[in-house]
Design a protein around this motif. Sequence first.
Motif, mmCIF file in Angstrom:
data_model
loop_
_atom_site.group_PDB
_atom_site.id
_atom_site.type_symbol
_atom_site.label_atom_id
_atom_site.label_comp_id
_atom_site.label_asym_id
_atom_site.label_seq_id
_atom_site.Cartn_x
_atom_site.Cartn_y
_atom_site.Cartn_z
ATOM 1 N N HIS A 5 0.827 -1.211 0.000
ATOM 2 C CA HIS A 5 0.000 0.000 0.000
ATOM 3 C C HIS A 5 0.858 1.257 0.000
ATOM 4 C CE1 HIS A 5 -3.649 -2.360 0.806
ATOM 5 N NE2 HIS A 5 -2.911 -3.071 1.621
ATOM 6 N N ARG A 6 2.002 1.211 -0.657
ATOM 7 C CA ARG A 6 2.881 2.380 -0.658
ATOM 8 C C ARG A 6 2.193 3.590 -1.278
ATOM 9 N NH1 ARG A 6 8.181 -0.484 -3.098
ATOM 10 N NH2 ARG A 6 6.510 -1.552 -4.200
ATOM 11 N N ARG A 7 1.511 3.379 -2.400
ATOM 12 C CA ARG A 7 0.847 4.504 -3.061
ATOM 13 C C ARG A 7 -0.247 5.082 -2.165
ATOM 14 N NH1 ARG A 7 -1.321 3.344 -8.966
ATOM 15 N NH2 ARG A 7 0.919 2.997 -9.196
ATOM 16 N N GLU A 8 -1.044 4.216 -1.538
ATOM 17 C CA GLU A 8 -2.110 4.697 -0.664
ATOM 18 C C GLU A 8 -1.543 5.410 0.562
ATOM 19 O OE1 GLU A 8 -1.809 1.740 -1.903
ATOM 20 O OE2 GLU A 8 -3.678 1.005 -2.794
ATOM 21 N N LEU A 9 -0.421 4.904 1.089
ATOM 22 C CA LEU A 9 0.199 5.556 2.243
ATOM 23 C C LEU A 9 0.702 6.956 1.882
ATOM 24 C CD1 LEU A 9 2.212 2.694 3.967
ATOM 25 C CD2 LEU A 9 0.390 4.045 4.987
ATOM 26 N N VAL A 10 1.319 7.057 0.720
ATOM 27 C CA VAL A 10 1.790 8.379 0.275
ATOM 28 C C VAL A 10 0.601 9.328 0.130
ATOM 29 C CG1 VAL A 10 2.852 9.635 -1.629
ATOM 30 C CG2 VAL A 10 3.860 7.497 -0.836
ATOM 31 N N ALA A 11 -0.480 8.842 -0.487
ATOM 32 C CA ALA A 11 -1.669 9.685 -0.662
ATOM 33 C C ALA A 11 -2.248 10.108 0.685
ATOM 34 C CB ALA A 11 -2.718 8.931 -1.476
ATOM 35 N N ALA A 12 -2.337 9.154 1.633
ATOM 36 C CA ALA A 12 -2.896 9.469 2.950
ATOM 37 C C ALA A 12 -2.057 10.512 3.669
ATOM 38 C CB ALA A 12 -3.000 8.194 3.788
ATOM 39 N N ASN A 13 -0.735 10.415 3.566
ATOM 40 C CA ASN A 13 0.130 11.388 4.234
ATOM 41 C C ASN A 13 0.071 12.753 3.545
ATOM 42 O OD1 ASN A 13 1.829 10.100 6.531
ATOM 43 N ND2 ASN A 13 1.816 8.554 4.938
ATOM 44 N N LEU A 14 -0.069 12.770 2.229
ATOM 45 C CA LEU A 14 -0.241 14.045 1.525
ATOM 46 C C LEU A 14 -1.549 14.715 1.941
ATOM 47 C CD1 LEU A 14 1.008 13.219 -2.093
ATOM 48 C CD2 LEU A 14 2.127 14.655 -0.386
ATOM 49 N N ILE A 15 -2.586 13.918 2.081
ATOM 50 C CA ILE A 15 -3.869 14.459 2.539
ATOM 51 C C ILE A 15 -3.727 15.019 3.951
ATOM 52 C CG2 ILE A 15 -6.247 13.856 3.125
ATOM 53 C CD1 ILE A 15 -6.022 11.673 0.907
ATOM 54 N N ALA A 16 -2.969 14.321 4.806
ATOM 55 C CA ALA A 16 -2.748 14.812 6.169
ATOM 56 C C ALA A 16 -2.016 16.150 6.154
ATOM 57 C CB ALA A 16 -1.954 13.779 6.967
ATOM 58 N N ILE A 17 -1.038 16.285 5.269
ATOM 59 C CA ILE A 17 -0.298 17.549 5.157
ATOM 60 C C ILE A 17 -1.223 18.673 4.705
ATOM 61 C CG2 ILE A 17 1.530 18.730 3.883
ATOM 62 C CD1 ILE A 17 3.036 16.052 3.828
ATOM 63 N N LEU A 18 -2.073 18.389 3.715
ATOM 64 C CA LEU A 18 -3.030 19.398 3.257
ATOM 65 C C LEU A 18 -3.980 19.797 4.373
ATOM 66 C CD1 LEU A 18 -3.905 18.002 -0.300
ATOM 67 C CD2 LEU A 18 -2.524 20.010 0.243
ATOM 68 N N GLY A 19 -4.425 18.795 5.137
ATOM 69 C CA GLY A 19 -5.311 19.094 6.261
ATOM 70 C C GLY A 19 -4.651 19.999 7.284
ATOM 71 N N ALA A 20 -3.368 19.741 7.555
ATOM 72 C CA ALA A 20 -2.644 20.586 8.505
ATOM 73 C C ALA A 20 -2.454 21.991 7.955
ATOM 74 C CB ALA A 20 -1.291 19.952 8.831
ATOM 75 N N LEU A 21 -2.167 22.101 6.656
ATOM 76 C CA LEU A 21 -1.941 23.418 6.046
ATOM 77 C C LEU A 21 -3.186 24.299 6.113
ATOM 78 C CD1 LEU A 21 0.186 22.474 2.889
ATOM 79 C CD2 LEU A 21 0.957 23.660 4.959
ATOM 80 N N THR A 86 -8.552 9.766 7.236
ATOM 81 C CA THR A 86 -8.963 8.646 8.089
ATOM 82 C C THR A 86 -9.490 7.489 7.249
ATOM 83 O OG1 THR A 86 -9.527 10.151 9.898
ATOM 84 C CG2 THR A 86 -10.494 7.946 9.974
ATOM 85 N N ARG A 87 -10.242 7.822 6.196
ATOM 86 C CA ARG A 87 -10.757 6.777 5.299
ATOM 87 C C ARG A 87 -9.610 6.006 4.656
ATOM 88 N NH1 ARG A 87 -11.377 6.322 -0.156
ATOM 89 N NH2 ARG A 87 -13.068 4.952 -0.888
ATOM 90 N N GLU A 88 -8.589 6.725 4.166
ATOM 91 C CA GLU A 88 -7.459 6.060 3.520
ATOM 92 C C GLU A 88 -6.729 5.145 4.493
ATOM 93 O OE1 GLU A 88 -6.626 6.156 0.233
ATOM 94 O OE2 GLU A 88 -8.547 7.192 0.066
ATOM 95 N N PHE A 89 -6.462 5.637 5.693
ATOM 96 C CA PHE A 89 -5.768 4.808 6.683
ATOM 97 C C PHE A 89 -6.627 3.612 7.102
ATOM 98 C CE2 PHE A 89 -2.633 8.165 7.360
ATOM 99 C CZ PHE A 89 -1.500 7.413 7.607
ATOM 100 N N THR A 90 -7.933 3.826 7.192
ATOM 101 C CA THR A 90 -8.822 2.725 7.568
ATOM 102 C C THR A 90 -8.812 1.629 6.506
ATOM 103 O OG1 THR A 90 -10.256 4.224 8.816
ATOM 104 C CG2 THR A 90 -11.194 2.118 8.144
ATOM 105 N N LEU A 91 -8.885 2.027 5.224
ATOM 106 C CA LEU A 91 -8.864 1.026 4.147
ATOM 107 C C LEU A 91 -7.545 0.258 4.150
ATOM 108 C CD1 LEU A 91 -10.508 3.051 1.232
ATOM 109 C CD2 LEU A 91 -11.536 1.264 2.645
#
Length: 471
Positions: A5-21, A86-91
Amino acid sequence: MILHHRRELVAANLIAILGALVSVPVPLLIPLLVDEVLLHKPATAVGIMNRLFPEAWHGPVLYISAILLLTLSLRFLTLVFNVWQTREFTLISKDVIYRMRRDLLARLERFSMSEYELLGSSTVASHLVTDLDAIDSFVSQTTSKFIVAVLSVLGTALVLLWMHWQLALFILLLNPFVIYLTTRFGQKVKQLKQRENRAYQAFQESLAETLDAIQEIRAANRERHFIGRVIDAARTIRDRSASFTWRSDAANRLSFMTFLFGFDAFRALSMIMVLYSNLTIGEMLAVFAYLWFMMSPVQEILNIQYALHAAKAALGRINQLMDVRLEPRYPHEVNPFADKVTTSIEVEDVCFSYDGETPVLNGVNLQIAAGEKVALVGASGGGKTTLVQILLGLYVPERGRVCYDGVPVERIGLDVVRDNVATVLQQPALFNDTVRANLTLGADIPEDRLWQALEIAQLAEVVRGLEQGLD
């Protein structure tokens, strides 16, 4: 498994960064208007709005309304990004836990039966359900919240350093001390959680054993004794769970109170900075807002230690299943059962023990000719059932060998032996399924052979009388 799930993990972390920004600027926006609008000290925010809107619209109402709309929009985007992450990490977590459960179940196919029986079915079930759920909760919920919390704290630190670096350094240097204190509280709670987990496991094992043997227990009129043991185990759960619950709650409250002490100290210091430095009232209110904003992320960072303790303990217990010895896989070199009604059996110097120390079978030799009927008679515990399990290949002897028509099991294959040697065990199990499923156990067997077996067992008329027959 995470690597799948490397691609999904990268996407989830990018989403987390956007959320923080989008979330970090929110506490700063409205407090800035205190200086620029209420105290009539226009600066960057008012200047930007003056350039964006017609001059006729300029005024406090526009400035406050525009900043309010921007604040609400950023809060909505924060919600969207947090739910998405959260959805990405849950999946990812659900798939990883599925793969772990699938692999453990596949490993269960080859468990050494002697070691499996020492573990017990309830222990294995607890590992496959409760412990994996604990890891699932940690990966899907705690980890995603932790990433957002860390990014939020880092973003807040940068904003505070930009606003007033001396005050920011004081806040950032004191926070690790608060985290250290709460970590110390968490280490005390960890031991209580381990005791509670052991109590639940002991209760599950005692309950499963009692329920499995309830018929024998009732026949011996020993219900009071065995049910009493289960009640004692339940009492231990009560005591240890109560101790863990109130003490962990006390530790959480104490850690939160420690954080509030720091919160109040930071607010008081901010007011002093207004008097003796260039910190403005609006910036002071922004500091207050950021202190409140940091409260939830810091608590998430602090709470991860409790979830981590539970997940590590669960992972340790699951690793016990990975350490269980597997039965060997033998090649299919010769099939002595092919095109034969029956075969001879030879047992040569077979030795076996369950714990590796106490022998149950010691140098057993036995020869049974093809078609010969033999009864094994002996005292209870003498090893009769154990010998049958070895003939089936459910147990592997520590020494000696078993042969069918002179061919050792090591050249036949355990699966071939089990396909051709029939047995009725002491405690046959019925599945909550159809008659057909219980007869075939999932194998593809012609229906006429099923009815033939039912005729031999004198159950054919009973099954025909059922509303759905075999199904």
